[in-house]
Motif scaffolding. Sequence first.
Motif, mmCIF file in Angstrom:
data_model
loop_
_atom_site.group_PDB
_atom_site.id
_atom_site.type_symbol
_atom_site.label_atom_id
_atom_site.label_comp_id
_atom_site.label_asym_id
_atom_site.label_seq_id
_atom_site.Cartn_x
_atom_site.Cartn_y
_atom_site.Cartn_z
ATOM 1 N N UNK A 192 0.815 -1.217 0.000
ATOM 2 C CA UNK A 192 0.000 0.000 0.000
ATOM 3 C C UNK A 192 0.846 1.263 0.000
ATOM 4 N N UNK A 193 2.139 1.138 0.319
ATOM 5 C CA UNK A 193 3.027 2.300 0.254
ATOM 6 C C UNK A 193 3.214 2.768 -1.181
ATOM 7 N N UNK A 194 2.974 1.851 -2.130
ATOM 8 C CA UNK A 194 3.128 2.198 -3.547
ATOM 9 C C UNK A 194 1.834 2.058 -4.333
ATOM 10 N N UNK A 195 0.938 1.162 -3.890
ATOM 11 C CA UNK A 195 -0.303 0.890 -4.618
ATOM 12 C C UNK A 195 -1.484 1.324 -3.771
ATOM 13 N N UNK A 196 -2.298 2.211 -4.281
ATOM 14 C CA UNK A 196 -3.455 2.706 -3.533
ATOM 15 C C UNK A 196 -4.452 1.577 -3.273
ATOM 16 N N UNK A 243 -5.487 -5.224 2.662
ATOM 17 C CA UNK A 243 -6.661 -6.106 2.716
ATOM 18 C C UNK A 243 -7.274 -6.320 1.335
ATOM 19 N N UNK A 244 -6.462 -6.167 0.295
ATOM 20 C CA UNK A 244 -6.952 -6.321 -1.070
ATOM 21 C C UNK A 244 -6.096 -7.287 -1.880
ATOM 22 N N UNK A 245 -4.841 -6.951 -2.094
ATOM 23 C CA UNK A 245 -4.000 -7.727 -3.001
ATOM 24 C C UNK A 245 -3.864 -9.183 -2.584
ATOM 25 N N UNK A 283 -12.063 4.276 0.986
ATOM 26 C CA UNK A 283 -11.600 3.895 2.323
ATOM 27 C C UNK A 283 -10.126 3.546 2.299
ATOM 28 N N UNK A 284 -9.359 4.176 3.154
ATOM 29 C CA UNK A 284 -7.949 3.858 3.329
ATOM 30 C C UNK A 284 -7.774 3.163 4.669
ATOM 31 N N UNK A 285 -7.178 1.980 4.656
ATOM 32 C CA UNK A 285 -7.026 1.183 5.869
ATOM 33 C C UNK A 285 -5.659 1.453 6.481
ATOM 34 N N UNK A 343 0.517 4.323 8.215
ATOM 35 C CA UNK A 343 -0.495 4.852 9.143
ATOM 36 C C UNK A 343 -1.687 5.529 8.482
ATOM 37 N N UNK A 344 -1.485 6.205 7.341
ATOM 38 C CA UNK A 344 -2.631 6.873 6.713
ATOM 39 C C UNK A 344 -3.265 6.035 5.609
ATOM 40 N N UNK A 345 -2.682 4.894 5.304
ATOM 41 C CA UNK A 345 -3.266 3.985 4.328
ATOM 42 C C UNK A 345 -3.137 4.425 2.887
ATOM 43 N N UNK A 346 -2.464 5.535 2.630
ATOM 44 C CA UNK A 346 -2.319 6.057 1.276
ATOM 45 C C UNK A 346 -0.889 5.852 0.794
ATOM 46 N N UNK A 347 -0.672 5.820 -0.524
ATOM 47 C CA UNK A 347 0.690 5.664 -1.038
ATOM 48 C C UNK A 347 1.617 6.758 -0.533
ATOM 49 N N UNK A 348 2.855 6.373 -0.295
ATOM 50 C CA UNK A 348 3.832 7.321 0.201
ATOM 51 C C UNK A 348 4.310 6.936 1.593
ATOM 52 N N UNK A 349 5.553 7.248 1.894
ATOM 53 C CA UNK A 349 6.141 6.907 3.182
ATOM 54 C C UNK A 349 6.094 8.123 4.101
ATOM 55 N N UNK A 350 5.159 8.095 5.052
ATOM 56 C CA UNK A 350 5.011 9.198 6.005
ATOM 57 C C UNK A 350 5.986 8.989 7.156
#
Length: 233
Positions: free
Chosen positions: A45-49, A53-55, A166-168, A174-181
């Motif tokens: 999920x860090x790279x794929x939106x 709980x999907x792939x 929905x972002x898990x 932590x935010x469930x969206x692509x990118x390293x926070x």
Amino acid sequence: MAPTLLNAALGALLAAALLGPAFDGRTVSVVVAAAVLPNLDAVASLAVAGATNTLLHNVWIPLALAGLLYWDTALRERSTLRERHGWRGVRTAWVVLAGFAAAGVAPDLFGTPGANLLYPIEDAYYVVDGLLLFSTQDGIVQTFVSATADGPGLLPFESTGTTETRAIPTWVNPDGRPGLALGAEREFVVVEAGWQAVVLASAVASLAVRFRPRTRASAETGDHAGDAGEASR
């Protein structure tokens, strides 16, 4: 996402219950690894939106693996898996598959936030929720199947959103969206409910009992039982 230790504990319980004479440290490790494997989609999920709980949580992966195993071990005249690894390999493979599906995917399907079961054919997180009880006044009460005007319908499957809506959050992302926070707070959940602590303790106790030093006679009995089972096939 269910706590990783819960997945591992459920995998350990399946290993203790289903491996039989094939039970040893290596096979248990493989089953537990399979139970934890679906959680790796949180890393993706860090790279794929919407990867969490999907792939690795869709139904197609265990169905494909089950079909391949059944074809090789039951339908083919000569099983590649059985020839290379014997009856232990076949038994371990089925338990590993059970660990992946029942201990890895199911805990998220039967609790929030759900699993994207039909992805990529359908993009929707589903949660299975229902009630079954016996009442002294109402008799058997259940909410899994309900009769409607259009006929019986399965109600426990409730959609909790899609990968777009929905972002898990996870401790990896932590935010469930692509990118390293890098500055975000990360929390690794060990257990989040009392019953999960019970499952974890049960897994530890089960493995402790199964790993007890066996007498030579009992070890030979287990090996003979495995050989007899292979011969019957």
